[in-house]
Design an enzyme around this catalytic site. Sequence first.
Site, PDB file in Angstrom:
ATOM      1  N   ALA A   1       4.118  10.618   0.986  1.00 29.42           N
ATOM      2  CA  ALA A   1       3.848  11.114   2.502  1.00 29.42           C
ATOM      3  C   ALA A   1       4.078  10.238   3.491  1.00 29.42           C
ATOM      4  O   ALA A   1       4.734  10.517   4.468  1.00 29.42           O
ATOM      5  CB  ALA A   1       2.400  11.648   2.293  1.00 29.42           C
TER       6      ALA A   1
ATOM      7  N   ARG B   1      10.979  18.977   3.778  1.00 29.88           N
ATOM      8  CA  ARG B   1       9.944  19.113   2.722  1.00 29.88           C
ATOM      9  C   ARG B   1       8.475  19.693   3.632  1.00 29.88           C
ATOM     10  O   ARG B   1       8.031  19.133   4.338  1.00 29.88           O
ATOM     11  CB  ARG B   1       9.494  17.669   1.999  1.00 29.88           C
ATOM     12  CG  ARG B   1      10.592  17.217   1.199  1.00 29.88           C
ATOM     13  CD  ARG B   1      10.033  16.268   0.114  1.00 29.88           C
ATOM     14  NE  ARG B   1       9.418  16.720  -0.939  1.00 29.88           N
ATOM     15  CZ  ARG B   1       8.812  15.776  -1.865  1.00 29.88           C
ATOM     16  NH1 ARG B   1       8.653  14.739  -1.646  1.00 29.88           N
ATOM     17  NH2 ARG B   1       8.077  16.431  -2.810  1.00 29.88           N
TER      18      ARG B   1
ATOM     19  N   GLN C   1       7.526   9.783 -11.389  1.00 27.32           N
ATOM     20  CA  GLN C   1       7.112   8.870 -10.287  1.00 27.32           C
ATOM     21  C   GLN C   1       5.991   8.030 -10.850  1.00 27.32           C
ATOM     22  O   GLN C   1       6.291   6.825 -10.491  1.00 27.32           O
ATOM     23  CB  GLN C   1       6.436   9.468  -9.053  1.00 27.32           C
ATOM     24  CG  GLN C   1       7.215  10.245  -8.338  1.00 27.32           C
ATOM     25  CD  GLN C   1       7.338  11.926  -8.628  1.00 27.32           C
ATOM     26  OE1 GLN C   1       6.791  12.352  -9.509  1.00 27.32           O
ATOM     27  NE2 GLN C   1       7.613  12.535  -7.567  1.00 27.32           N
TER      28      GLN C   1
ATOM     29  N   ASP D   1      -1.082  14.423  -0.092  1.00 29.82           N
ATOM     30  CA  ASP D   1       0.019  14.979   1.027  1.00 29.82           C
ATOM     31  C   ASP D   1      -0.418  15.755   1.937  1.00 29.82           C
ATOM     32  O   ASP D   1       0.112  15.742   3.241  1.00 29.82           O
ATOM     33  CB  ASP D   1       1.085  15.839   0.170  1.00 29.82           C
ATOM     34  CG  ASP D   1       1.851  14.759  -0.939  1.00 29.82           C
ATOM     35  OD1 ASP D   1       1.391  14.616  -2.012  1.00 29.82           O
ATOM     36  OD2 ASP D   1       2.885  14.328  -0.260  1.00 29.82           O
TER      37      ASP D   1
ATOM     38  N   ASN E   1      -2.052  17.281  -3.737  1.00 32.23           N
ATOM     39  CA  ASN E   1      -1.314  16.014  -3.872  1.00 32.23           C
ATOM     40  C   ASN E   1      -0.417  16.316  -5.210  1.00 32.23           C
ATOM     41  O   ASN E   1      -0.501  17.682  -5.514  1.00 32.23           O
ATOM     42  CB  ASN E   1      -2.265  14.916  -4.631  1.00 32.23           C
ATOM     43  CG  ASN E   1      -1.606  13.611  -4.613  1.00 32.23           C
ATOM     44  OD1 ASN E   1      -0.988  13.129  -3.815  1.00 32.23           O
ATOM     45  ND2 ASN E   1      -2.091  12.879  -5.888  1.00 32.23           N
ATOM     46  N   LYS E   2       0.433  15.420  -5.812  1.00 36.46           N
ATOM     47  CA  LYS E   2       1.327  15.773  -6.670  1.00 36.46           C
ATOM     48  C   LYS E   2       0.749  16.684  -8.043  1.00 36.46           C
ATOM     49  O   LYS E   2      -0.373  16.271  -8.242  1.00 36.46           O
ATOM     50  CB  LYS E   2       1.733  14.238  -7.405  1.00 36.46           C
ATOM     51  CG  LYS E   2       2.797  14.595  -8.466  1.00 36.46           C
ATOM     52  CD  LYS E   2       3.941  15.370  -8.295  1.00 36.46           C
ATOM     53  CE  LYS E   2       4.583  14.827  -6.832  1.00 36.46           C
ATOM     54  NZ  LYS E   2       5.765  15.824  -6.398  1.00 36.46           N
TER      55      LYS E   2
HETATM   56  O1  MRU Z   1       6.993  14.602  -4.259  1.00 38.83           O
HETATM   57  P1  MRU Z   1       6.399  13.128  -3.804  1.00 38.83           P
HETATM   58  O2  MRU Z   1       6.928  12.055  -4.909  1.00 38.83           O
HETATM   59  O3  MRU Z   1       6.839  12.739  -2.505  1.00 38.83           O
HETATM   60  O4  MRU Z   1       4.830  13.224  -4.229  1.00 38.83           O
HETATM   61  C1  MRU Z   1       4.112  11.962  -3.604  1.00 38.83           C
HETATM   62  C2  MRU Z   1       2.764  12.191  -4.088  1.00 38.83           C
HETATM   63  O5  MRU Z   1       2.168  13.202  -4.348  1.00 38.83           O
HETATM   64  C3  MRU Z   1       1.695  11.054  -3.400  1.00 38.83           C
HETATM   65  O6  MRU Z   1       0.657  10.915  -4.019  1.00 38.83           O
HETATM   66  C4  MRU Z   1       1.552  11.255  -2.003  1.00 38.83           C
HETATM   67  O7  MRU Z   1       2.712  11.670  -1.256  1.00 38.83           O
HETATM   68  C5  MRU Z   1       0.706  10.155  -1.276  1.00 38.83           C
HETATM   69  S1  MRU Z   1       1.669   8.843  -1.138  1.00 38.83           S
HETATM   70  C6  MRU Z   1       0.895   7.544  -0.491  1.00 38.83           C
END
Ligand code: MRU
Length: 361
Positions: free
Chosen positions: A56, A97, A204, A245, A255-256
């Site tokens: 994010a 996004r 990730q 996010d 979040n993810k």
């Molecule tokens: O799809 P992504 O890899 O962008 O998802 C990222 C996440 O879910 C992170 O946990 C979130 O963005 C926080 S990053 C400090």
Amino acid sequence: MEKRSILSYETVSLDDAKSALVIIDQTKLPYETVISELTTQKQIWDAIYRLEVRGAPAIGIAGAMGVYLAAKEINTEDYKEFCEQFKKAKEYLDSSRPTAVNLSWALNRMESIVLNNKTATVAEIKKLLHDEAVEIKAEDVWVCKTIGEYGVTLIKDGDGVLTHCNAGQLATAKYGTATAPMYLAHEKGYKIKVYADETRPLLQGARLTSYELHSAGIDVTLNCDSASSTILKNGWVQAVFVGCDRVAANGDTANKVGTANLAICAKYYNVPVYICAPTSTIDMNCKNGKDIHIEERPSEEITEMWYTNRMAPDGVKTFNPAFDVTDNQCIAGIITEYGIAYPPFEESLKEIFVKKNNTKK
Ligand code: MRU
């Protein structure tokens, strides 16, 4: 020659001379370190959509720098025409996004520079936009460090902690959000043990978080997402730290995908879940998690993207949401750069913003 640490690279930066957004292509990590110089709006949009730059805060910074580069190319001295073209560029990048609010937060912040400087020349506005984009990145360094300082107070020497996805340096300008308390605990000499969920389907956790923490010399163990209940049940971790996010006004947190499963499990085993959240990720306009738009991504990410051979039958139906929403009841605290918010979050998050606004004055 010794291999350069992944932590010595900038996640995202601006090359003024080349008029380029420079990123480390995260889709290639950890096996290849590729630095990409993005000069067109399409390249920047694609890099955000494809998760070459991700997380994010990092996509907020990329959006701000990207829209500045678009503004730099606008060829007019007329304020109204400049505004119209700027708005188009902003909306284009914003469409890359939908879930992480940092992207629209940063783009709105950039737009307010344009709207609040009606009497300035276009050249002056371009300079102000440049400085604002650079400032958004600089602020993120302070934000992450401060989240780390609050977060480390929740860790004791010898603790185990579990994390999901990558809320690390690669997702921010520096330190990460969920990893910042871990880096600080390590700096203090605490012997901590981190478990990193691999994070299906884009990995990730495997490709980025375990890479970052391992490079920093932190004791990190990579586990399949589905192994986290065993880790929690065995008492190997005393806390879960994750990023976010978008956090709604009641504390519900996107979040993810997989974070909600983890948080439900952690609650069952009485392990506290802490959300590491820059205030730029808290969206007080979302009343609760139902207001958060969850991005759905292509089937290929599940069926074939990470395999030599396809791992699912051709034509099979898929469901691939990039995020999920963790209910506020499963969250022990939300760690921001203005302190830790505890339940009830409707009240405590408002207090965080009062503190932020008072600090700014
Ligand atoms: O799809 P992504 O890899 O962008 O998802 C990222 C996440 O879910 C992170 O946990 C979130 O963005 C926080 S990053 C400090």
